[in-house]
Design a protein around this motif. Structure first.
Motif, PDB file in Angstrom:
ATOM      1  N   PHE A 158       0.835  -1.200   0.000  1.00 57.17           N
ATOM      2  CA  PHE A 158       0.000   0.000   0.000  1.00 57.17           C
ATOM      3  C   PHE A 158       0.872   1.252   0.000  1.00 57.17           C
ATOM      4  O   PHE A 158       0.618   2.211  -0.738  1.00 57.17           O
ATOM      5  N   SER A 159       1.925   1.237   0.807  1.00 50.96           N
ATOM      6  CA  SER A 159       2.830   2.383   0.886  1.00 50.96           C
ATOM      7  C   SER A 159       3.605   2.583  -0.411  1.00 50.96           C
ATOM      8  O   SER A 159       3.789   3.719  -0.869  1.00 50.96           O
ATOM      9  N   VAL A 160       4.066   1.491  -1.020  1.00 53.88           N
ATOM     10  CA  VAL A 160       4.764   1.591  -2.311  1.00 53.88           C
ATOM     11  C   VAL A 160       3.826   2.179  -3.360  1.00 53.88           C
ATOM     12  O   VAL A 160       4.215   3.067  -4.129  1.00 53.88           O
ATOM     13  N   TYR A 161       2.584   1.694  -3.380  1.00 52.35           N
ATOM     14  CA  TYR A 161       1.603   2.210  -4.339  1.00 52.35           C
ATOM     15  C   TYR A 161       1.396   3.716  -4.125  1.00 52.35           C
ATOM     16  O   TYR A 161       1.413   4.490  -5.088  1.00 52.35           O
ATOM     17  N   ASN A 162       1.187   4.130  -2.879  1.00 54.43           N
ATOM     18  CA  ASN A 162       0.975   5.553  -2.599  1.00 54.43           C
ATOM     19  C   ASN A 162       2.205   6.391  -2.929  1.00 54.43           C
ATOM     20  O   ASN A 162       2.079   7.525  -3.386  1.00 54.43           O
ATOM     21  N   LEU A 163       3.372   5.852  -2.708  1.00 53.12           N
ATOM     22  CA  LEU A 163       4.607   6.593  -2.976  1.00 53.12           C
ATOM     23  C   LEU A 163       4.792   6.864  -4.460  1.00 53.12           C
ATOM     24  O   LEU A 163       5.163   7.968  -4.861  1.00 53.12           O
ATOM     25  N   PHE A 164       4.516   5.875  -5.285  1.00 46.39           N
ATOM     26  CA  PHE A 164       4.811   6.006  -6.707  1.00 46.39           C
ATOM     27  C   PHE A 164       3.618   6.380  -7.591  1.00 46.39           C
ATOM     28  O   PHE A 164       3.807   6.933  -8.669  1.00 46.39           O
ATOM     29  N   PHE A 165       2.403   6.074  -7.174  1.00 45.90           N
ATOM     30  CA  PHE A 165       1.272   6.218  -8.087  1.00 45.90           C
ATOM     31  C   PHE A 165       0.188   7.193  -7.639  1.00 45.90           C
ATOM     32  O   PHE A 165      -0.810   7.345  -8.341  1.00 45.90           O
ATOM     33  N   THR A 166       0.336   7.819  -6.483  1.00 46.86           N
ATOM     34  CA  THR A 166      -0.664   8.801  -6.049  1.00 46.86           C
ATOM     35  C   THR A 166       0.037  10.047  -5.547  1.00 46.86           C
ATOM     36  O   THR A 166       1.230  10.039  -5.241  1.00 46.86           O
ATOM     37  N   ASP A 167      -0.740  11.109  -5.452  1.00 47.80           N
ATOM     38  CA  ASP A 167      -0.214  12.336  -4.859  1.00 47.80           C
ATOM     39  C   ASP A 167      -0.348  12.309  -3.346  1.00 47.80           C
ATOM     40  O   ASP A 167       0.271  13.098  -2.645  1.00 47.80           O
ATOM     41  N   GLU A 168      -1.149  11.388  -2.862  1.00 48.70           N
ATOM     42  CA  GLU A 168      -1.363  11.247  -1.425  1.00 48.70           C
ATOM     43  C   GLU A 168      -0.209  10.442  -0.845  1.00 48.70           C
ATOM     44  O   GLU A 168      -0.002   9.284  -1.189  1.00 48.70           O
ATOM     45  N   LYS A 169       0.538  11.043   0.020  1.00 46.17           N
ATOM     46  CA  LYS A 169       1.725  10.368   0.570  1.00 46.17           C
ATOM     47  C   LYS A 169       1.426   9.797   1.954  1.00 46.17           C
ATOM     48  O   LYS A 169       2.081  10.099   2.937  1.00 46.17           O
TER      49      LYS A 169
END
Length: 181
Positions: A158-169
């Motif tokens: 989930f954290s990897v996805y948020n880091l690379f694919f969303t603006d929400e960190k």
């Protein structure tokens, strides 16, 4: 009838002892089995004399260690305890580093440094949980390894996805490291 006493290693909870009992009780050569989590000992009542190595292999196939000798068991446990202690110290030290980095700095690339640390902890130090979970899945049983693996891998992904694919960190690397530690 004959009784066999085994020392069982690698159990992380009472459910582990119940899983060993359930699996071994299917053997037609075993009349009764009692696995005690707190003493790490199994008492097996056999219907007839059989090769003990077959039972030891069955226990090891479930992902645990089994020994006839207390001395060998204690040696294995001491080695495992030392390794776990060292890994926990490393993971806790890295967790402190990650939390300081996350909360006290505004360094532009801190999330990527935290990712590298979390990857090391998840797939090196946490490998014992992943291997234990894989053995549990293969045997159709659930134990603490499955719980830890599902929690930490989902937090990591989930954290990897948020880091690379969303603006929400919103990142949970720190929590994942603490759980493994």
């Amino acid at each position: 009838m004959e009784n066999l006493k085994l020392r069982i290693g690698g159990m992380s909870c009472v459910n582990c002892s119940k899983n060993i009992e359930r699996a071994l009780s299917k053997d037609t050569n075993i009349n009764n089995i009692n696995v005690n989590f707190s003493t790490s000992q199994a008492v097996i009542e056999l219907k007839k004399k059989i090769d003990y190595s077959l039972i030891i292999k069955a226990v090891e196939g479930l992902g645990y260690s089994a020994n006839l000798s207390d001395e060998e068991f204690k040696k294995r446990e001491a080695i495992e305890l030392k390794k776990s202690k060292n890994e926990s110290i490393i993971a806790l030290s890295l967790a402190v580093f990650v939390h300081i980095l996350e909360f006290l700095t505004s360094y532009e690339y801190k999330d990527y440094i935290v990712l590298i640390v979390a990857t090391y902890v998840q797939f090196y130090i946490g490998l014992r949980f992943i291997n234990g979970a894989i053995k549990s899945f293969k045997n159709g049983i659930w134990d603490m390894n499955v719980l830890v693996t599902l929690g930490t891998v989902s937090a990591y992904l989930f954290s990897v996805y948020n880091l690379f694919f969303t603006d929400e960190k919103v990142l949970y690397f720190g929590g994942e490291i603490i759980i493994i530690a």
